[in-house]
Design an enzyme around this catalytic site. Structure first.
Site, PDB file in Angstrom:
ATOM      1  N   LYS A  55       8.382 -15.784 -25.847  1.00  0.00           N
ATOM      2  CA  LYS A  55       8.314 -14.656 -24.893  1.00  0.00           C
ATOM      3  C   LYS A  55       9.188 -13.358 -25.337  1.00  0.00           C
ATOM      4  CE  LYS A  55       6.629 -16.199 -20.416  1.00  0.00           C
ATOM      5  NZ  LYS A  55       6.756 -16.370 -19.213  1.00  0.00           N
ATOM      6  N   ASP A  91       4.508 -11.039 -15.733  1.00  0.00           N
ATOM      7  CA  ASP A  91       5.360 -11.941 -14.707  1.00  0.00           C
ATOM      8  C   ASP A  91       5.874 -11.051 -13.847  1.00  0.00           C
ATOM      9  OD1 ASP A  91       4.721 -14.461 -16.143  1.00  0.00           O
ATOM     10  OD2 ASP A  91       6.434 -14.371 -17.492  1.00  0.00           O
ATOM     11  N   GLY A 116      18.845 -19.505 -13.892  1.00  0.00           N
ATOM     12  CA  GLY A 116      18.337 -19.436 -15.404  1.00  0.00           C
ATOM     13  C   GLY A 116      18.377 -17.987 -15.807  1.00  0.00           C
ATOM     14  N   ARG A 141      23.814 -21.607 -17.512  1.00  0.00           N
ATOM     15  CA  ARG A 141      25.086 -22.238 -18.099  1.00  0.00           C
ATOM     16  C   ARG A 141      25.708 -21.535 -18.843  1.00  0.00           C
ATOM     17  NH1 ARG A 141      21.131 -26.961 -20.491  1.00  0.00           N
ATOM     18  NH2 ARG A 141      19.495 -25.745 -21.623  1.00  0.00           N
TER      19      ARG A 141
HETATM   20  P1  NAP Z   1      12.866 -19.933 -20.803  1.00  0.00           P
HETATM   21  O1  NAP Z   1      12.984 -18.500 -21.459  1.00  0.00           O
HETATM   22  O2  NAP Z   1      12.811 -21.062 -21.866  1.00  0.00           O
HETATM   23  O3  NAP Z   1      14.227 -19.942 -20.018  1.00  0.00           O
HETATM   24  C1  NAP Z   1      14.902 -21.149 -19.391  1.00  0.00           C
HETATM   25  C2  NAP Z   1      16.326 -21.099 -18.717  1.00  0.00           C
HETATM   26  O4  NAP Z   1      16.371 -22.183 -17.994  1.00  0.00           O
HETATM   27  C3  NAP Z   1      17.181 -20.689 -19.875  1.00  0.00           C
HETATM   28  O5  NAP Z   1      18.047 -19.941 -19.287  1.00  0.00           O
HETATM   29  C4  NAP Z   1      17.841 -21.998 -19.805  1.00  0.00           C
HETATM   30  O6  NAP Z   1      19.244 -22.205 -20.316  1.00  0.00           O
HETATM   31  C5  NAP Z   1      17.714 -22.641 -18.521  1.00  0.00           C
HETATM   32  N1  NAP Z   1      17.934 -24.059 -18.692  1.00  0.00           N
HETATM   33  C6  NAP Z   1      17.088 -24.958 -19.252  1.00  0.00           C
HETATM   34  N2  NAP Z   1      17.706 -26.085 -19.038  1.00  0.00           N
HETATM   35  C7  NAP Z   1      18.646 -25.887 -18.079  1.00  0.00           C
HETATM   36  C8  NAP Z   1      19.593 -26.855 -17.612  1.00  0.00           C
HETATM   37  N3  NAP Z   1      19.443 -28.383 -17.922  1.00  0.00           N
HETATM   38  N4  NAP Z   1      20.386 -26.366 -16.954  1.00  0.00           N
HETATM   39  C9  NAP Z   1      20.639 -25.265 -16.551  1.00  0.00           C
HETATM   40  N5  NAP Z   1      19.703 -24.228 -17.146  1.00  0.00           N
HETATM   41  C10 NAP Z   1      18.814 -24.673 -17.863  1.00  0.00           C
HETATM   42  O7  NAP Z   1      11.952 -20.446 -19.894  1.00  0.00           O
HETATM   43  P2  NAP Z   1      11.066 -19.189 -19.044  1.00  0.00           P
HETATM   44  O8  NAP Z   1       9.939 -18.698 -19.599  1.00  0.00           O
HETATM   45  O9  NAP Z   1      12.113 -18.383 -18.273  1.00  0.00           O
HETATM   46  O10 NAP Z   1      10.584 -20.371 -18.076  1.00  0.00           O
HETATM   47  C11 NAP Z   1      11.349 -20.993 -17.164  1.00  0.00           C
HETATM   48  C12 NAP Z   1      10.457 -21.804 -15.875  1.00  0.00           C
HETATM   49  O11 NAP Z   1       9.822 -20.760 -15.242  1.00  0.00           O
HETATM   50  C13 NAP Z   1       9.590 -22.694 -16.496  1.00  0.00           C
HETATM   51  O12 NAP Z   1       9.642 -23.769 -15.678  1.00  0.00           O
HETATM   52  C14 NAP Z   1       8.312 -22.025 -16.503  1.00  0.00           C
HETATM   53  O13 NAP Z   1       7.116 -22.828 -16.305  1.00  0.00           O
HETATM   54  C15 NAP Z   1       8.457 -21.283 -15.132  1.00  0.00           C
HETATM   55  N6  NAP Z   1       7.474 -19.932 -15.145  1.00  0.00           N
HETATM   56  C16 NAP Z   1       6.971 -19.927 -14.132  1.00  0.00           C
HETATM   57  C17 NAP Z   1       5.852 -18.654 -14.011  1.00  0.00           C
HETATM   58  C18 NAP Z   1       5.052 -18.694 -13.205  1.00  0.00           C
HETATM   59  O14 NAP Z   1       3.719 -17.881 -13.534  1.00  0.00           O
HETATM   60  N7  NAP Z   1       4.822 -19.527 -12.220  1.00  0.00           N
HETATM   61  C19 NAP Z   1       5.944 -17.820 -15.039  1.00  0.00           C
HETATM   62  C20 NAP Z   1       6.892 -18.029 -15.948  1.00  0.00           C
HETATM   63  C21 NAP Z   1       7.770 -19.066 -16.130  1.00  0.00           C
HETATM   64  P3  NAP Z   1      19.880 -21.894 -21.732  1.00  0.00           P
HETATM   65  O15 NAP Z   1      19.131 -20.721 -22.429  1.00  0.00           O
HETATM   66  O16 NAP Z   1      21.081 -22.383 -21.845  1.00  0.00           O
HETATM   67  O17 NAP Z   1      18.873 -23.242 -22.836  1.00  0.00           O
END
Ligand code: NAP
Length: 270
Positions: A55, A91, A116, A141
């Site tokens: 993204k 989003d 996050g 984190r």
């Molecule tokens: P992303 O850009 O990969 O970001 C994930 C975040 O979570 C990062 O800050 C990451 O930290 C953190 N994280 C991952 N593993 C962790 C852990 N074990 N402990 C603490 N922090 C952790 O992903 P994203 O696109 O933001 O998506 C995040 C979630 O939202 C996903 O589950 C996705 O399916 C969901 N989502 C849902 C929708 C919806 O329409 N409902 C839309 C978008 C996203 P690091 O950077 O340190 O790895």
């Protein structure tokens, strides 16, 4: 991307409006992202969705950005206009509509904690700021990443907390948003002892439809929702961008519920 419900949601929308369109899913390795995006032009595709981990890195491959995409530095929707590829972020709209239309929550003046610091967190922070949250705290984190995401909420009182501190201070918040993938594999996103009846928990994960955090929050008396509503609303906003038509939200929502139910018929949707 393996967990994507988007083909089912958009397929239902195309059928509902009688459009002869198809939504296809491709797994793209980071080193192939530029070629994949250029392929949209070559193929004359109407557009695309982009999901994690692309993204933010996709921005450099696009010709222009909408205001929302620029403001959060993340794109989840690409629109092809002639030879030009425009990046959008639906989003933010998806999160806002889930909060207002599905949850019926007025976040004005509330203290919000976002867990996050990725693309979903940026969208949630931006939306909470627009909806008038009293304060937005980002816990991650990596503290420098949390600071960058908190900066997205430039119009409100925004700050950061370390992960462990956030767990200890849950009682200081009204709304807790999980914007991490923690919960997709059955893990509890954050220790839930501090949750109680005054909390509203929004877990952006939609598969499984009831995460351990949602279950723990409900057991503690809190109101809790999964991210299925956000998923449908962000898809509806993408559909509007691609087709110029009003999205059939009911049909899209029914398709999402059906797709999730097929994966885990034991659990409820939100
Ligand atoms: P992303 O850009 O990969 O970001 C994930 C975040 O979570 C990062 O800050 C990451 O930290 C953190 N994280 C991952 N593993 C962790 C852990 N074990 N402990 C603490 N922090 C952790 O992903 P994203 O696109 O933001 O998506 C995040 C979630 O939202 C996903 O589950 C996705 O399916 C969901 N989502 C849902 C929708 C919806 O329409 N409902 C839309 C978008 C996203 P690091 O950077 O340190 O790895």
């Amino acid at each position: 991307m393996g967990h994507s419900l988007s083909p089912a949601i958009h397929g239902a929308a195309f059928r509902s409006l009688g459009l002869d369109w198809v939504y296809l899913r491709f797994d793209v390795e980071p080193e192939a992202l530029g070629a994949a995006v250029a392929g949209l032009r070559a193929l004359g595709a109407m557009g695309a969705n982009v999901t994690m981990p692309h993204k933010e890195t996709v921005l450099e491959h696009l010709d222009d950005l909408s205001g929302d995409a620029r403001s959060v530095g993340a794109v989840n929707t690409i629109q092809r206009v002639g030879d030009r590829l425009i990046g959008h972020n639906t989003d933010i709209d998806g999160f806002s509509r889930m909060v207002v239309e599905d949850v019926g929550l007025d976040v004005a003046g509330t203290r919000c904690l976002v867990l996050g610091a990725g693309g979903a967190a940026r969208a949630a922070v931006r939306a909470l700021e627009r909806l008038g949250a009293g304060g937005v705290t980002v816990a991650a984190r990596r503290v420098e990443q949390a600071e960058r995401v908190a900066a997205v909420a430039d119009g409100t009182n925004a700050n950061t907390l370390g992960w462990d501190e956030a767990e200890r201070k849950l009682g200081a918040f009204d709304v807790v948003v999980n914007a991490t993938p923690l919960g997709m594999k059955g893990e509890l996103a954050i220790a839930s002892e501090g949750l109680g009846p005054s909390h509203v928990v929004l877990d952006l994960i939609y598969d499984p439809p009831t995460t351990p955090l949602v279950a723990a929050a409900r057991a503690a008396g809190a109101r809790a929702w999964s991210g299925l509503g956000m998923l449908v609303h962000q898809a509806a906003a993408s559909f509007r961008i691609w087709t110029g038509s009003e999205p059939p939200v009911e049909a899209m929502s029914a398709a999402a519920l059906h797709a999730v139910g097929r994966r885990d018929p034991r659990t409820e949707s939100r």
